[in-house]
Design an enzyme around this catalytic site. Structure first.
Site: not given
Length: 215
Positions: A27, A56, A82-84
């Site tokens: 997402t 996310a 965790v999307k960074i």
């Protein structure tokens, strides 16, 4: 090869999962904004639908805040990744989150060097954006091939997640190159089931069957 679905729409996830196509979900803030729902609520709903990784994304661009947001996201469900974003502060956050056992997906990667830095920082996944490179006249899949080769040379554990997918050909090339994952919009997944000769053959079989039933 693993298929992730690139969406925040629960019904699309359900339909793709029903067909056996989904190993995970990606997402981003734009996709979630379209849903009109609270960010954390959407992520929780998605995590209930699928056991695979759910990416996310953090909103902040400062590493302290990225780490704080990342910890909050990781608490939502055990399968949250965790999307960074790819930036210097992002790499600090990736290293910190890894030290605390939190998985990360480095996004907005447009060069092999960015992918190499993400792997060095300890990213679980790296997302090269192929469609957006194609848009500016650069062959996105060539970059993916380079990243895969570099990772193999040095046995990096970071997975290559092909993103910004626009067509089935992107998926085919990714599979031929040995990419670990491709994240795919549902419409592109659906288009992969079709071929003119398949459609023609199905119609011919049905026409022949219907004629036989009338005799």
């Amino acid at each position: 090869m693993k298929f992730f679905i690139d969406t925040a729409e629960i019904e699309e996830i359900r339909q793709a999962n029903l067909r056996g196509w989904v190993d995970g979900v990606t997402t981003n803030p734009s996709l979630i904004a379209k849903s009109g729902k609270d960010f954390h609520t959407v992520i929780k709903e998605i995590c209930k639908e699928i056991t695979g990784p759910v990416s996310a994304e953090v909103i902040s661009l400062q590493h302290e805040e990225m780490v704080r947001e990342g910890k909050e996201l990781a608490k939502l469900a055990s399968n949250v990744v965790v999307k960074i974003p790819m930036c210097e502060d992002g790499m600090i956050a990736v290293k910190k989150l890894k030290s605390e056992g939190i998985k990360t997906n480095v996004t907005l990667v447009f060069s092999p060097m960015q992918a190499l830095l993400a792997a060095k920082a300890g990213a679980t996944m790296v997302s090269p954006f192929v469609g957006r490179l194609d848009d500016i006249g650069v062959e996105g899949m060539q970059m993916v091939d380079q990243v895969i080769q570099m990772y193999r040379n040095y046995d990096f554990e970071t997975e290559v997640l092909v993103a910004s997918v626009r067509s089935p050909m992107h998926i085919q090339l990714a599979a031929e190159m040995g990419a670990d994952i491709a994240t795919i919009p549902f419409k592109v997944m659906q288009s992969m089931t079709h071929h003119p000769l398949t459609d023609k053959g199905i119609k011919m079989f049905m026409d022949d069957w219907n004629k036989a039933q009338k005799k």
